[in-house]
Design an enzyme around this catalytic site. Structure first.
Site, PDB file in Angstrom:
ATOM      1  CG  PHE A  72      12.401 -11.174   5.884  1.00 59.48           C
ATOM      2  CD1 PHE A  72      12.755 -10.818   4.784  1.00 59.48           C
ATOM      3  CD2 PHE A  72      12.062 -10.070   6.852  1.00 59.48           C
ATOM      4  CE1 PHE A  72      12.606  -9.467   4.273  1.00 59.48           C
ATOM      5  CE2 PHE A  72      12.083  -8.775   6.318  1.00 59.48           C
ATOM      6  CZ  PHE A  72      12.110  -8.496   5.055  1.00 59.48           C
TER       7      PHE A  72
ATOM      8  CD  GLN B 196      12.407  -4.522  14.282  1.00 64.88           C
ATOM      9  OE1 GLN B 196      11.806  -4.069  13.228  1.00 64.88           O
ATOM     10  NE2 GLN B 196      12.502  -5.622  14.790  1.00 64.88           N
TER      11      GLN B 196
ATOM     12  CG  HIS C  75      15.685  -2.164   9.646  1.00 70.03           C
ATOM     13  ND1 HIS C  75      16.553  -2.598   8.846  1.00 70.03           N
ATOM     14  CD2 HIS C  75      14.541  -3.211   9.058  1.00 70.03           C
ATOM     15  CE1 HIS C  75      16.359  -3.225   7.755  1.00 70.03           C
ATOM     16  NE2 HIS C  75      15.144  -3.743   8.081  1.00 70.03           N
TER      17      HIS C  75
ATOM     18  CG  LEU D 120      13.911  -0.188   5.674  1.00 69.51           C
ATOM     19  CD1 LEU D 120      14.288  -0.177   6.882  1.00 69.51           C
ATOM     20  CD2 LEU D 120      12.569  -1.138   5.535  1.00 69.51           C
TER      21      LEU D 120
ATOM     22  CD  GLU E  97      15.395  -8.637   8.003  1.00 70.29           C
ATOM     23  OE1 GLU E  97      14.991  -7.856   8.953  1.00 70.29           O
ATOM     24  OE2 GLU E  97      15.074  -9.970   8.457  1.00 70.29           O
TER      25      GLU E  97
ATOM     26  NE  ARG F 295      13.980  -6.429  10.776  1.00 69.37           N
ATOM     27  CZ  ARG F 295      12.671  -5.852  10.074  1.00 69.37           C
ATOM     28  NH1 ARG F 295      12.138  -5.291  10.615  1.00 69.37           N
ATOM     29  NH2 ARG F 295      12.295  -6.480   8.795  1.00 69.37           N
TER      30      ARG F 295
ATOM     31  CG  HIS G 214      11.989  -0.353  10.882  1.00 71.23           C
ATOM     32  ND1 HIS G 214      11.437   0.319   9.777  1.00 71.23           N
ATOM     33  CD2 HIS G 214      11.808  -1.591  10.760  1.00 71.23           C
ATOM     34  CE1 HIS G 214      10.957  -0.648   8.972  1.00 71.23           C
ATOM     35  NE2 HIS G 214      10.877  -1.862   9.542  1.00 71.23           N
TER      36      HIS G 214
ATOM     37  NE  ARG H 178       8.076  -5.178  13.128  1.00 72.58           N
ATOM     38  CZ  ARG H 178       8.513  -5.035  11.858  1.00 72.58           C
ATOM     39  NH1 ARG H 178       7.855  -6.126  11.145  1.00 72.58           N
ATOM     40  NH2 ARG H 178       9.098  -4.166  11.233  1.00 72.58           N
TER      41      ARG H 178
HETATM   42  P1  FAD Z   1       0.348   2.505   9.275  1.00 79.09           P
HETATM   43  O1  FAD Z   1       0.247   1.905   8.350  1.00 79.09           O
HETATM   44  O2  FAD Z   1       1.499   3.681   9.985  1.00 79.09           O
HETATM   45  O3  FAD Z   1      -0.922   3.585   9.196  1.00 79.09           O
HETATM   46  C1  FAD Z   1      -1.526   4.592  10.550  1.00 79.09           C
HETATM   47  C2  FAD Z   1      -2.631   5.362   9.985  1.00 79.09           C
HETATM   48  O4  FAD Z   1      -3.014   6.019  11.023  1.00 79.09           O
HETATM   49  C3  FAD Z   1      -2.355   6.206   8.646  1.00 79.09           C
HETATM   50  O5  FAD Z   1      -3.464   6.062   7.788  1.00 79.09           O
HETATM   51  C4  FAD Z   1      -2.389   7.638   9.488  1.00 79.09           C
HETATM   52  O6  FAD Z   1      -2.846   8.557   8.572  1.00 79.09           O
HETATM   53  C5  FAD Z   1      -3.207   7.253  10.489  1.00 79.09           C
HETATM   54  N1  FAD Z   1      -3.305   8.261  11.670  1.00 79.09           N
HETATM   55  C6  FAD Z   1      -2.207   8.333  12.622  1.00 79.09           C
HETATM   56  N2  FAD Z   1      -2.356   9.358  13.635  1.00 79.09           N
HETATM   57  C7  FAD Z   1      -3.625   9.862  13.313  1.00 79.09           C
HETATM   58  C8  FAD Z   1      -4.383  10.796  13.722  1.00 79.09           C
HETATM   59  N3  FAD Z   1      -4.079  11.492  15.026  1.00 79.09           N
HETATM   60  N4  FAD Z   1      -5.721  11.043  13.454  1.00 79.09           N
HETATM   61  C9  FAD Z   1      -6.057  10.277  12.293  1.00 79.09           C
HETATM   62  N5  FAD Z   1      -5.576   9.412  11.789  1.00 79.09           N
HETATM   63  C10 FAD Z   1      -4.228   8.939  11.956  1.00 79.09           C
HETATM   64  N6  FAD Z   1       6.706  -4.870   8.200  1.00 79.09           N
HETATM   65  C11 FAD Z   1       6.439  -5.967   7.752  1.00 79.09           C
HETATM   66  O7  FAD Z   1       5.864  -7.033   8.219  1.00 79.09           O
HETATM   67  N7  FAD Z   1       7.045  -6.333   6.638  1.00 79.09           N
HETATM   68  C12 FAD Z   1       7.931  -5.389   5.692  1.00 79.09           C
HETATM   69  O8  FAD Z   1       8.362  -5.840   4.704  1.00 79.09           O
HETATM   70  C13 FAD Z   1       7.927  -4.240   6.283  1.00 79.09           C
HETATM   71  N8  FAD Z   1       8.699  -3.105   5.718  1.00 79.09           N
HETATM   72  C14 FAD Z   1       8.395  -1.861   6.184  1.00 79.09           C
HETATM   73  C15 FAD Z   1       9.298  -0.813   5.526  1.00 79.09           C
HETATM   74  C16 FAD Z   1       9.233   0.472   5.913  1.00 79.09           C
HETATM   75  C17 FAD Z   1       9.958   1.314   5.002  1.00 79.09           C
HETATM   76  C18 FAD Z   1       8.740   0.882   6.982  1.00 79.09           C
HETATM   77  C19 FAD Z   1       8.442   2.298   7.602  1.00 79.09           C
HETATM   78  C20 FAD Z   1       8.082  -0.317   7.790  1.00 79.09           C
HETATM   79  C21 FAD Z   1       8.113  -1.574   7.369  1.00 79.09           C
HETATM   80  N9  FAD Z   1       7.501  -2.695   8.035  1.00 79.09           N
HETATM   81  C22 FAD Z   1       7.248  -3.935   7.529  1.00 79.09           C
HETATM   82  C23 FAD Z   1       6.483  -2.269   9.182  1.00 79.09           C
HETATM   83  C24 FAD Z   1       5.105  -1.966   8.814  1.00 79.09           C
HETATM   84  O9  FAD Z   1       4.886  -1.439   7.710  1.00 79.09           O
HETATM   85  C25 FAD Z   1       4.124  -1.374   9.783  1.00 79.09           C
HETATM   86  O10 FAD Z   1       4.624  -1.621  11.022  1.00 79.09           O
HETATM   87  C26 FAD Z   1       2.715  -1.267   9.772  1.00 79.09           C
HETATM   88  O11 FAD Z   1       2.567  -1.048   8.221  1.00 79.09           O
HETATM   89  C27 FAD Z   1       2.162  -0.354  10.398  1.00 79.09           C
HETATM   90  O12 FAD Z   1       0.915  -0.464   9.963  1.00 79.09           O
HETATM   91  P2  FAD Z   1      -0.455   0.282  10.694  1.00 79.09           P
HETATM   92  O13 FAD Z   1      -1.634  -0.237  10.085  1.00 79.09           O
HETATM   93  O14 FAD Z   1      -0.385  -0.178  12.067  1.00 79.09           O
HETATM   94  O15 FAD Z   1      -0.136   1.692  10.527  1.00 79.09           O
END
Ligand code: FAD
Length: 602
Positions: free
Chosen positions: A121, A234, A236, A250, A253, A309, A380, A415
């Site tokens: 990656f 970031q 992407h 997306l 990568e 990126r 992203h 990142r």
């Molecule tokens: P999230 O998974 O975004 O979860 C947020 C949670 O908070 C959800 O449950 C939502 O409902 C809740 N929430 C938000 N606001 C409120 C509120 N006001 N009240 C109650 N609940 C709320 N990273 C990698 O390392 N490898 C990868 O291959 C990769 N691929 C990706 C592909 C895509 C398409 C995307 C968009 C991102 C990718 N990323 C990747 C980045 C990574 O997925 C995210 O940064 C990460 O999943 C964020 O996780 P999190 O637990 O912080 O938040």
């Protein structure tokens, strides 16, 4: 008096993505009662969309990999404004967290000798991403949910938090509403963990879903916590550009990790023009075959498409601006070419990139095993977020913790792909552990009914107004403006215009009105999201203006160079008397042994 139902937990986790689930599991394992709130259904968080994998220096594919290389790659990717302690903990603990997932039932892709397979990656020196095809996030969430479901965690689905409740400086609970019926809920908690994900919906073109509205960032900010690094967004390099309805989605990568190359309309593999001298092996006989690190390990062949990126995104931007783009304003990403090297290439692509194959087939009627994709940059990820202590994930407010994308520090200015999923499990665990400890050491605080009255009244105001703007229109105008004026290439004049624009949008948001009743009302939900989007947009813009240099996720055309002065601190924002105040938080001195690691790695 507004009606509401009250719930009580020792630890309350807001967000059920990878970070929130991991925090909830850890807190529950410590023996405290845990509530978990998410604004959509459990399992539908952003994390589920993660495709490429999670970075952990297990050395399964290349045994020269270890935490020291991962640490130094992360610091280099972050251009040395990372919180070095977080980068250290992350590099050291990620392998154990990945093996723990495996023990909890995650089914990773395998090497021939049965170890967890790891892929290349961007910015990672060795193949480091543990993955499950291109559905790694789905497997991560499935595993954490399956494990968490047996821990006695109380899950509150389709509940949106709109305010943190305070007793003095301490956070003692939250106010929320149910999406389905609009009723209010008050949650009392001894400790609150924010794990609400990112802010992508502040921009027009984004890979983020409707949930990425910066809620945790804004909730913490309005409660008086500090946010840092908000200028670092970031973009992407590879999102879909066609058809318009799917723009921004997306393209992992992982496509480039599996050998995909980027070409312009002239058929040129333009990334070969952009290999920084640090990496270029002047002695390489066939530059088309790959390139090597001149510093450190000479045998690590890496395609230039896997540079960081920010760098790749800017190169694509340049090709498009120079008129060498694809018909719909992107460039070409070609994985089909590997058929020249691999007899069963089509099967291989479908096996390693099944979601990408289906995504393009279904959304663009394009077969990626035979035809290049059109791709362009998409908003992203945000490196910036709630300022936390590296070891405990405690914010600057007592009782408030943060982890995952809404927290900041580990990534610095940029990142590396794959470092987010591992961040979620390393720091989710730590947040859960220390929040539980805080809950064991402190009783419940007292809830201020006046605050609940004020906040519920504010939330319901859009129903009382008539003739104001439609919240969807305000949101749309905000996204257009942020994309145009605070996007991938920034200049002072445009960002000042954006600040003025934000003042106007804030005014419109405060006067916007909604129709219909309180039961499942997306217009009302958007009106409430607007406050968060405007807060994070202002934080991004003010911080980007303050950083008069280019570094990682921030590129300023008027200050195109990196300035050593700006490597000494993080830019922080905090609410003081209702205004956003900027300050500089000095970066602590890195210990000699970590400096030595970075020097050793070149
Ligand atoms: P999230 O998974 O975004 O979860 C947020 C949670 O908070 C959800 O449950 C939502 O409902 C809740 N929430 C938000 N606001 C409120 C509120 N006001 N009240 C109650 N609940 C709320 N990273 C990698 O390392 N490898 C990868 O291959 C990769 N691929 C990706 C592909 C895509 C398409 C995307 C968009 C991102 C990718 N990323 C990747 C980045 C990574 O997925 C995210 O940064 C990460 O999943 C964020 O996780 P999190 O637990 O912080 O938040």
């Amino acid at each position: 008096m507004t009606d509401y139902t009250t719930f009580e937990h020792d630890v309350l986790v807001i967000g059920a993505g990878g970070a929130g689930l991991r925090a909830a599991i850890e807190a529950s394992a410590a023996g405290v009662s845990v509530g978990l709130i998410c604004k959509s259904l459990l399992g539908k968080a952003h994390t589920v969309m993660a495709e490429g994998g999670m970075a952990a220096a297990m050395g399964n594919v290349d045994d020269r990999d270890n935490w020291r290389v991962h640490f130094s790659d992360t610091m280099r990717g972050g251009q040395y404004v990372n919180n070095w302690r977080m980068a250290e903990l992350h590099a050291k603990e990620a392998p154990e967290r990945v093996r723990e997932l495996e023990a909890w039932g995650a089914v990773f892709d395998r090497t021939k000798d049965g170890k967890i397979l790891q892929r290349n990656f961007g910015g990672h020196r060795y193949p480091r991403l543990a993955h499950v095809g291109d559905r790694t996030g789905l497997e991560l969430i499935r595993t954490l949910q399956d494990h968490g479901i047996h821990q006695g965690i109380d899950v509150h689905m389709e509940v949106t938090v709109i305010s943190l409740l305070k007793d003095g400086d301490r956070v003692v609970g939250v106010l929320a509403y149910e999406r389905e019926h609009g009723r209010f809920r008050v949650f009392k908690a001894k400790a609150v963990v924010l794990a609400t994900g990112g802010v992508g919906r502040a921009f027009k073109i984004t890979s983020n879903s409707w949930e990425g509205t910066g809620d945790g960032h804004a909730l913490a900010y309005h409660a008086g916590a500090e946010l840092i690094d908000m200028e670092f967004i970031q973009f992407h390099p590879t999102g879909m550009v066609w058809p318009p309805s799917v723009r921004g989605i997306l393209v992992t990568e992982g496509v480039r990790g599996e050998g995909g190359i980027l070409t312009n309309s002239e058929g040129k593999r333009f990334m070969f023009d952009d290999i920084p001298p640090l990496y270029k092996d002047q002695t390489a006989s066939d530059p088309e075959e790959g390139w090597r690190y001149t510093q450190g390990d000479k045998t690590a062949n890496r395609p230039p498409e896997l540079l960081t990126r920010d760098h790749v995104a800017r190169c694509i931007n340049r090709e498009v601006k120079a008129g060498r783009g694809s018909p719909h304003g992107g460039v070409y990403l070609d994985i089909a070419w590997i058929k020249e090297k691999l007899p069963n290439a089509a099967e291989h692509i479908k096996k390693k990139l099944p979601s990408m194959y289906h995504q393009f087939m279904q959304l663009a009627n394009l077969d990626i095993t035979t035809t290049p994709m059109e791709v362009g940059p998409t908003t992203h990820y945000i490196m910036g977020g709630i300022r936390v202590d590296a070891d405990t994930q405690a914010s600057t407010l007592p009782g408030l913790y943060a982890c995952g994308e809404c927290a900041s520090g580990i990534n610095g200015a940029n990142r590396l792909g794959g470092n987010s999923l591992s961040d979620l499990i390393v720091f989710g665990k730590r947040a859960g552990e220390y929040a539980a400890q805080f809950a064991q050491q402190n009783g419940h605080g007292s809830i201020d009914n006046g605050q609940i009255e004020r906040e519920t009244k504010r939330a319901l105001e859009p129903f009382d107004r008539e003739g104001g703007d439609n919240p969807f229109v305000v949101q749309h105008d905000l996204q257009d403006m942020m994309q145009a004026k605070v996007g991938i290439v920034r200049v002072e004049e445009e960002m000042q215009e954006a600040l003025a624009g934000l003042r106007g949008l804030k005014d419109r948001a405060e006067k916007c009105s909604v129709t219909g009743n309180i039961d499942y009302n997306p217009g009302w939900h958007t009106a409430l999201d607007l406050r968060n989007l405007l807060t994070v947009s202002e934080a991004i813009t003010r911080s980007a203006i303050e950083r008069k240099e280019s570094r990682g996720g921030q590129f300023r055309e008027d200050y195109p160079n990196k300035e050593p002065e700006f490597a000494k601190f993080n830019i922080a924002v905090k609410e003081v008397n209702g205004e956003m105040q900027i300050s500089h938080v000095p970066l602590p001195e890195m210990p000699a042994e970590l400096k030595a690691v970075i020097e050793e790695m070149g």
